[in-house]
Design a protein around this motif. Sequence first.
Motif, PDB file in Angstrom:
ATOM      1  N   ILE A 175     -24.834 -19.100 -34.663  1.00 43.77           N
ATOM      2  CA  ILE A 175     -25.687 -19.416 -33.522  1.00 43.77           C
ATOM      3  C   ILE A 175     -24.864 -19.628 -32.244  1.00 43.77           C
ATOM      4  O   ILE A 175     -25.365 -19.405 -31.135  1.00 43.77           O
ATOM      5  CB  ILE A 175     -26.563 -20.665 -33.822  1.00 43.77           C
ATOM      6  N   HIS A 176     -23.590 -20.019 -32.389  1.00 39.15           N
ATOM      7  CA  HIS A 176     -22.759 -20.227 -31.194  1.00 39.15           C
ATOM      8  C   HIS A 176     -22.552 -18.927 -30.419  1.00 39.15           C
ATOM      9  O   HIS A 176     -22.342 -18.958 -29.210  1.00 39.15           O
ATOM     10  CB  HIS A 176     -21.409 -20.841 -31.576  1.00 39.15           C
ATOM     11  N   HIS A 177     -22.631 -17.781 -31.123  1.00 40.93           N
ATOM     12  CA  HIS A 177     -22.508 -16.497 -30.422  1.00 40.93           C
ATOM     13  C   HIS A 177     -23.676 -16.297 -29.461  1.00 40.93           C
ATOM     14  O   HIS A 177     -23.499 -15.804 -28.339  1.00 40.93           O
ATOM     15  CB  HIS A 177     -22.472 -15.344 -31.426  1.00 40.93           C
ATOM     16  N   THR A 178     -24.866 -16.681 -29.892  1.00 37.55           N
ATOM     17  CA  THR A 178     -26.052 -16.547 -29.042  1.00 37.55           C
ATOM     18  C   THR A 178     -25.967 -17.506 -27.859  1.00 37.55           C
ATOM     19  O   THR A 178     -26.347 -17.155 -26.731  1.00 37.55           O
ATOM     20  CB  THR A 178     -27.328 -16.826 -29.857  1.00 37.55           C
ATOM     21  N   ILE A 179     -25.454 -18.712 -28.113  1.00 37.09           N
ATOM     22  CA  ILE A 179     -25.274 -19.683 -27.026  1.00 37.09           C
ATOM     23  C   ILE A 179     -24.273 -19.152 -26.013  1.00 37.09           C
ATOM     24  O   ILE A 179     -24.497 -19.222 -24.796  1.00 37.09           O
ATOM     25  CB  ILE A 179     -24.808 -21.037 -27.597  1.00 37.09           C
ATOM     26  N   ASP A 180     -23.169 -18.597 -26.499  1.00 30.61           N
ATOM     27  CA  ASP A 180     -22.152 -18.019 -25.606  1.00 30.61           C
ATOM     28  C   ASP A 180     -22.724 -16.850 -24.815  1.00 30.61           C
ATOM     29  O   ASP A 180     -22.425 -16.689 -23.627  1.00 30.61           O
ATOM     30  CB  ASP A 180     -20.939 -17.543 -26.412  1.00 30.61           C
ATOM     31  N   PHE A 181     -23.547 -16.046 -25.480  1.00 29.78           N
ATOM     32  CA  PHE A 181     -24.155 -14.901 -24.794  1.00 29.78           C
ATOM     33  C   PHE A 181     -25.060 -15.374 -23.674  1.00 29.78           C
ATOM     34  O   PHE A 181     -25.049 -14.808 -22.568  1.00 29.78           O
ATOM     35  CB  PHE A 181     -24.953 -14.055 -25.787  1.00 29.78           C
ATOM     36  N   GLN A 182     -25.830 -16.409 -23.919  1.00 29.84           N
ATOM     37  CA  GLN A 182     -26.730 -16.932 -22.888  1.00 29.84           C
ATOM     38  C   GLN A 182     -25.941 -17.423 -21.682  1.00 29.84           C
ATOM     39  O   GLN A 182     -26.321 -17.157 -20.527  1.00 29.84           O
ATOM     40  CB  GLN A 182     -27.564 -18.073 -23.455  1.00 29.84           C
ATOM     41  N   VAL A 183     -24.830 -18.101 -21.927  1.00 28.97           N
ATOM     42  CA  VAL A 183     -24.001 -18.623 -20.833  1.00 28.97           C
ATOM     43  C   VAL A 183     -23.370 -17.483 -20.049  1.00 28.97           C
ATOM     44  O   VAL A 183     -23.315 -17.525 -18.811  1.00 28.97           O
ATOM     45  CB  VAL A 183     -22.906 -19.561 -21.394  1.00 28.97           C
ATOM     46  N   SER A 184     -22.920 -16.454 -20.754  1.00 25.52           N
ATOM     47  CA  SER A 184     -22.239 -15.324 -20.108  1.00 25.52           C
ATOM     48  C   SER A 184     -23.198 -14.350 -19.445  1.00 25.52           C
ATOM     49  O   SER A 184     -22.781 -13.535 -18.608  1.00 25.52           O
ATOM     50  CB  SER A 184     -21.394 -14.563 -21.138  1.00 25.52           C
TER      51      SER A 184
END
Length: 199
Positions: A97-106
């Motif tokens: 799920i951290h990948h999705t969080i990182d994607f949202q931030v980026s």
Amino acid sequence: IGKKEVVGIRCIHTISNYVNSRLTSVYQSIVKEIFMLRIIQVLIIALFAHGALFTMPASALSDMNDKPTTFDSLVSKGKWTVMEVWASDCPMCRASIHHTIDFQVSNPDVTVVGVSLDGAEGKADAEKFIDEYGLTFPNVLSNPSEIDQYLYTTAKESFIGTPTFIVYNPEGKLLAVQPGAVTEEELSAFIKKQDKPAS
């Protein structure tokens, strides 16, 4: 044995044979009916699963305030939309799920939406997952059969499992259905490739 006894025995045999034949006939009818009902049941389940009986979105989809919603309303117009289908008891979802969080931030210009398969009955588990991982993008509640129906009717795809990513272009067209974990880099690269003008 006298004649009367013989006649009596023959009558008993005749009645017995008749009853047995009737019972066999009734039994065969019952077995046949059960078999046909089973076939009908299997067909109905298959039709439901593939959206052949109902093409409208199922009503299980709701936001975290129990308000009914639709998949169309979750897809932004004029910007990309990435939808992640997850479940609170999915180990892979928790690990990625951290990948999705990182994607949202980026990618602040991309709409990110989470679809929890915990359903209304598992709302508390979904809320705990959202709080635990600090998800700031909107999340809605659904179930596996609804997702399967939606994917089949919109993309002729079957739902395989969580996590699954669904990507829509700025026109609201579903472009990709990707089962399994996807990194921030992979999602960003896919969108950039689609945005790149054809040479």
